[in-house]
Design a protein around this motif. Structure first.
Motif, PDB file in Angstrom:
ATOM      1  N   GLY A  92       0.849  -1.182   0.000  1.00 42.76           N
ATOM      2  CA  GLY A  92       0.000   0.000   0.000  1.00 42.76           C
ATOM      3  C   GLY A  92       0.883   1.230   0.000  1.00 42.76           C
ATOM      4  N   SER A  93       0.435   2.236   0.719  1.00 41.05           N
ATOM      5  CA  SER A  93       1.176   3.500   0.761  1.00 41.05           C
ATOM      6  C   SER A  93       0.547   4.369   1.842  1.00 41.05           C
ATOM      7  N   THR A  94       1.326   5.356   2.312  1.00 40.86           N
ATOM      8  CA  THR A  94       0.702   6.369   3.169  1.00 40.86           C
ATOM      9  C   THR A  94      -0.385   7.099   2.375  1.00 40.86           C
ATOM     10  N   ALA A  95      -0.303   7.028   1.039  1.00 38.72           N
ATOM     11  CA  ALA A  95      -1.357   7.598   0.186  1.00 38.72           C
ATOM     12  C   ALA A  95      -2.662   6.814   0.314  1.00 38.72           C
ATOM     13  N   GLY A  96      -2.635   5.716   1.036  1.00 36.46           N
ATOM     14  CA  GLY A  96      -3.844   4.935   1.257  1.00 36.46           C
ATOM     15  C   GLY A  96      -4.702   5.460   2.391  1.00 36.46           C
ATOM     16  N   THR A 120      -4.295  12.347   1.789  1.00 34.62           N
ATOM     17  CA  THR A 120      -4.495  12.905   0.450  1.00 34.62           C
ATOM     18  C   THR A 120      -3.576  14.107   0.282  1.00 34.62           C
ATOM     19  N   TYR A 121      -3.286  14.470  -0.944  1.00 31.08           N
ATOM     20  CA  TYR A 121      -2.507  15.690  -1.208  1.00 31.08           C
ATOM     21  C   TYR A 121      -2.869  16.222  -2.589  1.00 31.08           C
ATOM     22  N   VAL A 122      -2.627  17.515  -2.762  1.00 33.94           N
ATOM     23  CA  VAL A 122      -3.017  18.186  -4.005  1.00 33.94           C
ATOM     24  C   VAL A 122      -2.336  17.510  -5.204  1.00 33.94           C
ATOM     25  N   GLY A 170      -5.670  10.634  -8.168  1.00 35.72           N
ATOM     26  CA  GLY A 170      -5.667   9.378  -8.920  1.00 35.72           C
ATOM     27  C   GLY A 170      -4.892   8.294  -8.183  1.00 35.72           C
ATOM     28  N   TYR A 171      -3.758   8.690  -7.606  1.00 28.01           N
ATOM     29  CA  TYR A 171      -2.902   7.725  -6.897  1.00 28.01           C
ATOM     30  C   TYR A 171      -3.448   7.435  -5.499  1.00 28.01           C
ATOM     31  N   THR A 172      -3.740   8.501  -4.740  1.00 29.29           N
ATOM     32  CA  THR A 172      -4.229   8.262  -3.372  1.00 29.29           C
ATOM     33  C   THR A 172      -5.554   7.494  -3.415  1.00 29.29           C
ATOM     34  N   ALA A 191       2.676  -0.174   4.194  1.00 31.77           N
ATOM     35  CA  ALA A 191       2.356   1.157   3.657  1.00 31.77           C
ATOM     36  C   ALA A 191       3.537   2.116   3.821  1.00 31.77           C
ATOM     37  N   PRO A 192       4.371   2.232   2.803  1.00 32.66           N
ATOM     38  CA  PRO A 192       5.524   3.138   2.897  1.00 32.66           C
ATOM     39  C   PRO A 192       5.150   4.577   2.591  1.00 32.66           C
ATOM     40  N   GLY A 193       5.957   5.475   3.146  1.00 29.96           N
ATOM     41  CA  GLY A 193       5.921   6.878   2.732  1.00 29.96           C
ATOM     42  C   GLY A 193       6.918   7.071   1.598  1.00 29.96           C
ATOM     43  N   MET A 194       7.821   8.044   1.753  1.00 30.50           N
ATOM     44  CA  MET A 194       8.722   8.387   0.644  1.00 30.50           C
ATOM     45  C   MET A 194       9.891   7.400   0.540  1.00 30.50           C
ATOM     46  N   GLU A 210      12.399   4.011  -8.624  1.00 30.79           N
ATOM     47  CA  GLU A 210      11.985   4.600  -9.903  1.00 30.79           C
ATOM     48  C   GLU A 210      10.586   5.209  -9.797  1.00 30.79           C
ATOM     49  N   PHE A 211       9.996   5.149  -8.583  1.00 28.90           N
ATOM     50  CA  PHE A 211       8.618   5.601  -8.388  1.00 28.90           C
ATOM     51  C   PHE A 211       8.365   7.000  -8.966  1.00 28.90           C
ATOM     52  N   SER A 212       9.205   7.965  -8.570  1.00 30.30           N
ATOM     53  CA  SER A 212       8.962   9.344  -9.008  1.00 30.30           C
ATOM     54  C   SER A 212       9.330   9.550 -10.479  1.00 30.30           C
ATOM     55  N   VAL A 236       8.879   7.361 -12.805  1.00 29.37           N
ATOM     56  CA  VAL A 236       7.711   6.862 -13.544  1.00 29.37           C
ATOM     57  C   VAL A 236       6.563   7.863 -13.417  1.00 29.37           C
ATOM     58  N   ARG A 237       6.366   8.354 -12.183  1.00 34.42           N
ATOM     59  CA  ARG A 237       5.259   9.301 -11.960  1.00 34.42           C
ATOM     60  C   ARG A 237       5.393  10.519 -12.870  1.00 34.42           C
ATOM     61  N   PHE A 238       6.644  10.979 -13.054  1.00 39.76           N
ATOM     62  CA  PHE A 238       6.862  12.176 -13.870  1.00 39.76           C
ATOM     63  C   PHE A 238       7.359  11.827 -15.271  1.00 39.76           C
ATOM     64  N   ASP A 266      12.490  12.012   8.310  1.00 39.60           N
ATOM     65  CA  ASP A 266      12.277  13.392   7.854  1.00 39.60           C
ATOM     66  C   ASP A 266      10.843  13.665   7.395  1.00 39.60           C
ATOM     67  N   GLN A 267       9.991  12.647   7.367  1.00 37.36           N
ATOM     68  CA  GLN A 267       8.633  12.835   6.850  1.00 37.36           C
ATOM     69  C   GLN A 267       7.601  12.505   7.925  1.00 37.36           C
ATOM     70  N   ALA A 268       6.765  13.497   8.282  1.00 40.83           N
ATOM     71  CA  ALA A 268       5.731  13.249   9.296  1.00 40.83           C
ATOM     72  C   ALA A 268       4.381  12.925   8.668  1.00 40.83           C
ATOM     73  N   THR A 269       4.066  13.579   7.529  1.00 37.17           N
ATOM     74  CA  THR A 269       2.839  13.281   6.784  1.00 37.17           C
ATOM     75  C   THR A 269       3.200  13.383   5.293  1.00 37.17           C
ATOM     76  N   SER A 270       2.227  13.135   4.430  1.00 33.33           N
ATOM     77  CA  SER A 270       2.513  13.217   2.990  1.00 33.33           C
ATOM     78  C   SER A 270       3.069  14.581   2.604  1.00 33.33           C
ATOM     79  N   THR A 271       2.632  15.618   3.299  1.00 34.47           N
ATOM     80  CA  THR A 271       3.036  16.974   2.914  1.00 34.47           C
ATOM     81  C   THR A 271       3.967  17.640   3.921  1.00 34.47           C
TER      82      THR A 271
HETATM   83  C1  8X3 Z   1       4.353   6.829  -2.213  1.00 34.31           C
HETATM   84  C2  8X3 Z   1       4.105   7.852  -1.170  1.00 34.31           C
HETATM   85  O1  8X3 Z   1       3.740  10.333  -0.735  1.00 34.31           O
HETATM   86  O2  8X3 Z   1       4.417   9.747  -2.979  1.00 34.31           O
HETATM   87  O3  8X3 Z   1       3.510   5.741  -2.130  1.00 34.31           O
HETATM   88  O4  8X3 Z   1       2.184   9.290  -2.233  1.00 34.31           O
HETATM   89  S1  8X3 Z   1       3.577   9.352  -1.829  1.00 34.31           S
END
Ligand code: 8X3
Length: 252
Positions: free
Chosen positions: A132-136, A139-141, A145-147, A175-178, A182-184, A186-188, A235-240
């Protein structure tokens, strides 16, 4: 050390999937790996003595063909294949990106799980681990589609846990955060500069950090079901909310 147990990992040609394959091989599992990029998958699998099979979880026929080549009994399924496409606000969302994410992250997991449940059952001691993901649960701006797909995956995972209770099959969401893979990229859509800026000035997790969690979850005694693990960089407390020693470039 696990001996004689069979693990299947999807999306195992790179990133968390490849790292999970290495960690599970280290724990003693016999591995059957699936991914779209068969050449890269073979490179991952060869040193591990793993079987490498082509698999596109977005394609029902590919999932059926993959499942038909697996052993009749499978102890562990790691549903890792998936990812993000784009970071567009809803007002400019592209159908093809959403379809790609939902096909891989939700329908793909459903298809592979459905196809492998008989083999997991046949093992007498099965386990499904969904990436999964913390995006599960956040949410973030630009992330809908992903979250949305990862929220759906969480619902699928929790439902599966309920549907299988009483059977010798465990169900876990990791459920990982950052995590820098290759995740980013691919995303970009291959934009290296933009992909790198996601992790600028902070220390992200590595694929090995997540593989470590997967191997730990998979090697608990059979009566122990780790339902969910949330793991983020310090270094990451929430998605944002991310602490950076230098500011990131804007993502939108
Ligand atoms: C990846 C975490 O913060 O890019 O699953 O949505 S995030």
């Amino acid at each position: 050390m696990i001996a004689g147990k069979i693990a299947v990992v999807t999306g195992a040609s790179s990133g968390i999937g490849a790292a999970a394959a290495r960690a599970l091989a280290g724990a003693g599992f016999e591995l059957w790996l699936g991914a779209r990029r068969l050449d890269r998958l073979r490179e991952v699998g060869e040193p591990l003595g793993a079987h490498a099979l082509e698999l596109d979880v977005r394609d029902a026929g590919s999932v059926e063909a993959f499942a038909s080549r697996l052993p009749a009994a499978v102890h562990l399924l790691v549903n890792n294949a998936g990812g993000a496409l784009g970071l567009d606000r809803v007002e400019v969302a592209r159908d093809e990106d959403w379809i790609g994410m939902w096909e891989a992250n939700v329908l793909g997991v459903m298809r592979v799980t459905r196809a492998l449940l008989p083999a997991l059952r046949a093992s007498g001691d099965g386990h499904v681990i969904n990436l999964g993901s913390t995006a599960g649960f956040e949410t973030y701006v630009g992330g809908a589609g992903y979250t949305g797909s990862k929220h759906a995956l969480k619902a699928l995972t929790r439902t599966l846990r309920q549907e299988l209770v009483g059977e010798p099959i465990r169900v876990t969401e990791v459920a990982p955060g950052m995590v820098e893979t290759e995740f980013s990229l691919v995303r970009f859509f291959g934009d290296e500069e933009r992909a790198k800026s996601v992790y600028r000035g902070m220390q992200p997790l590595t694929a090995e950090d997540i593989a470590d969690c997967i191997a730990w979850v998979a090697t608990r005694p059979s009566h122990v079901n780790i339902d969910e693990i949330v793991v983020r960089p310090r270094d990451q407390a929430t998605s944002t909310m991310v602490h950076r020693r230098e500011p990131a470039k804007p993502q939108t």
